[in-house]
Structure formats: structure tokens, C-alpha cells
Design an enzyme around this catalytic site. Sequence first.
Site, short mmCIF file in Angstrom:
data_model
loop_
_atom_site.label_atom_id
_atom_site.label_comp_id
_atom_site.label_asym_id
_atom_site.label_seq_id
_atom_site.Cartn_x
_atom_site.Cartn_y
_atom_site.Cartn_z
N LYS A 53 0.84 -1.20 0.00
CA LYS A 53 0.00 0.00 0.00
C LYS A 53 0.88 1.25 0.00
O LYS A 53 0.61 2.21 -0.71
CB LYS A 53 -0.93 -0.01 1.22
CG LYS A 53 -2.05 -1.03 1.08
CD LYS A 53 -2.83 -1.27 2.37
CE LYS A 53 -3.81 -2.42 2.18
NZ LYS A 53 -4.52 -2.81 3.39
N GLN A 97 -4.76 -1.71 9.63
CA GLN A 97 -4.65 -3.01 8.95
C GLN A 97 -5.26 -4.10 9.83
O GLN A 97 -4.88 -4.28 10.98
CB GLN A 97 -3.17 -3.30 8.65
CG GLN A 97 -2.93 -4.57 7.85
CD GLN A 97 -3.49 -4.50 6.43
OE1 GLN A 97 -3.37 -3.50 5.74
NE2 GLN A 97 -4.13 -5.57 6.00
N ASP A 120 -11.05 2.59 4.01
CA ASP A 120 -11.46 1.18 3.88
C ASP A 120 -12.97 1.07 3.69
O ASP A 120 -13.48 0.03 3.28
CB ASP A 120 -11.06 0.39 5.14
CG ASP A 120 -9.81 -0.45 4.93
OD1 ASP A 120 -9.45 -0.69 3.75
OD2 ASP A 120 -9.19 -0.87 5.93
#
Length: 282
Positions: A53, A97, A120
Site C-alpha cells: 500500500k 490493517q 477502507d
Amino acid sequence: MSAKIIDGKAVAASIREELKGRVAELAQRGITPGLSVILVGDNPASQVYVRNKERACIGVGMNSQVIRMPETTTQEELLDRIDQLNADPSVHGILVQLPVPNGIDSWQVIQRIDPKKDVDGFHPVNTGALFSGEPGLIPCTPKGCLELIKREGIDIAGKNAVVVGRSNIVGKPMALLLLSEHATVTICHSRTKDLGAVTREADILVVAIGRAQMITGDMIKPGACVIDVGMNRLPDGKLCGDVDFASAEQVAGFITPVPGGVGPMTIAELLVNTYEACVRNG
Ligand code: NDP
């Protein structure tokens, strides 16, 4: 018949290229989108995802910050760190995460992120917006799947779409996205009876189960578009999807490979979400 292979790697590369141009335009106005990723603990797979990422962000000219916190981090310490990022105007996207270590409540964590920075798309404000058909940040993997279907020029309205899997991060948002595009949507899961009978009705089949090569060619309608979200390791170490590619590609009209299908799209859509969060909220 042999299916057309949908090249997710190539589509993701062109999305990143388009984004690079838009990020450069923002830079002329002195604005650089910034993504902060919090990684708690040392899960090896998470470390790889986070590195990818970060690299992707830098590749399109965005700022990227990885905050590594030890396995022993408490819930309060993590929530405090999120509060700091929520208050930082140079941070446009925040992502924790998952999975987080035992002892940390991921639902609390998700709810603490400012919904405007929730790249997200897991915050209830954003899932609620998706449910209601209102604008918001959409989870990256299903957003990427929809983009693959659309860029392939496949009509969705009025089609039978079947989603196998009902997780919050893939299956449920995927079903809502297909519904918003006017498909007739069926969701399957581990209690579904005669899965093959349902999947054989699908013009568009999205599979997110987490079981290697479970969907075989005889479960697919001839000519269907098959999107394989699964990422599994075979005993020989090779990566494979939830769809048995060899038999499925004989029947399907379109199919995504694993690797090189949905995976690269997830990261590309994370960058798109970060850009959108920056443009909307400056
Ligand atoms: P989850 O484990 O959260 O959900 C799996 C879903 O599959 C559940 O809804 C479960 O049903 C259903 N399921 C399990 N067994 C069966 C079965 N025998 N028949 C029908 N349905 C079944 O997984 P995720 O949604 O998080 O991920 C799914 C896959 O996608 C994984 O391989 C994951 O690695 C991959 N993935 C890939 C990403 C990418 O970027 N390419 C991103 C995210 C995930 P029930 O609810 O009844 O238990």
C-alpha cells in the site's frame, strides 16, 4: 469455449496512471493526498500488504505514512493514535490493517476513524451510506470488482448476480453495489443448500469464500462473468482463487485470474478512495 481473461493487473495500472495525473494537478494547487496506515503487531501477511500500500501511494505521488505499533499496544493507545490522525489536516485517509491482535476490539477501532477519512469504507456511516444509496467511501475490494465488470463493458442492469460469501468487507458490500447497478442479487453462504444450483443461474458470479478452487466449471452458467476474490495458498505454495480456474474458464465468458485479477484492484481502489477523501474534505 474459452473465457476472456480479465486482466486486473492492467486495469489497476491504468487506474493508477489516471490517478497520477489527477494527483499532479492537485499538487499544482499545493495539495498532496496523504494516507496513514496503522499496523499493530507483526503479522507477516499484514506487513506485506502494508508495504504494498505504501509503495502504491508513493507511486502515484501521494504521501504515505506507516505507523507501526507493538503487539502489546492497548486499545486506548490505538484509539488515541487514531484521534491524532483524525485531527491532522495533512492526513486524508486512515486505515488500520486488519486483523488486529487479540484484546483489541476491531469494531471499536473502525468506529473511531473519522468517516470522512475511512478509506477502507468499514465505518457504519459509510456502510450505511452504501446501504441507502448515498455517497460515501466504498470498501476497496468490492469497489474494484465492480470496476472490473464495468470496464469490461458487461451490462449489469437486469442480470442475475450471485455473490458467494457474506463478509462485511467483501460479500455484503459487493451485493449492495450490484443491487445499486440494478442486478437481481442473490447472496450465498455456508448454509446455502445446493450452491451449484444457485451459482448456475448467475450471469455475474462473484466468489469470496476463502476456500481454494471450490467453484468448479460445472457450477457456472455458460458465458457468465466470474470474479474470483479468493486468495489461497496451495500446499505447493502457489497462490490460487476460490474458483477452479482450469474448469471454469472452459465455461465462463469472462473470468479473473488469481493472482492478477481482483488483488491489484483492491490497492488501486484504496488510492482512489484516498484521493476522493482528499478532494471532498481538502
Ligand atoms: P470471510 O471468511 O470473512 O467470509 C467467507 C464467506 O464465505 C462467509 O460468508 C462464509 O459463510 C462463506 N463460506 C464459507 N464456506 C462456504 C461454503 N462451503 N459454501 C458457501 N459459502 C461459504 O472471508 P472474506 O470475505 O474476508 O474473504 C474471502 C476470500 O477473499 C479469502 O480468500 C480472502 O483471502 C480473499 N480476499 C481477497 C482480497 C483481495 O484483495 N483480493 C481482499 C479481501 C479478501 P458464513 O457467513 O455462513 O460463514
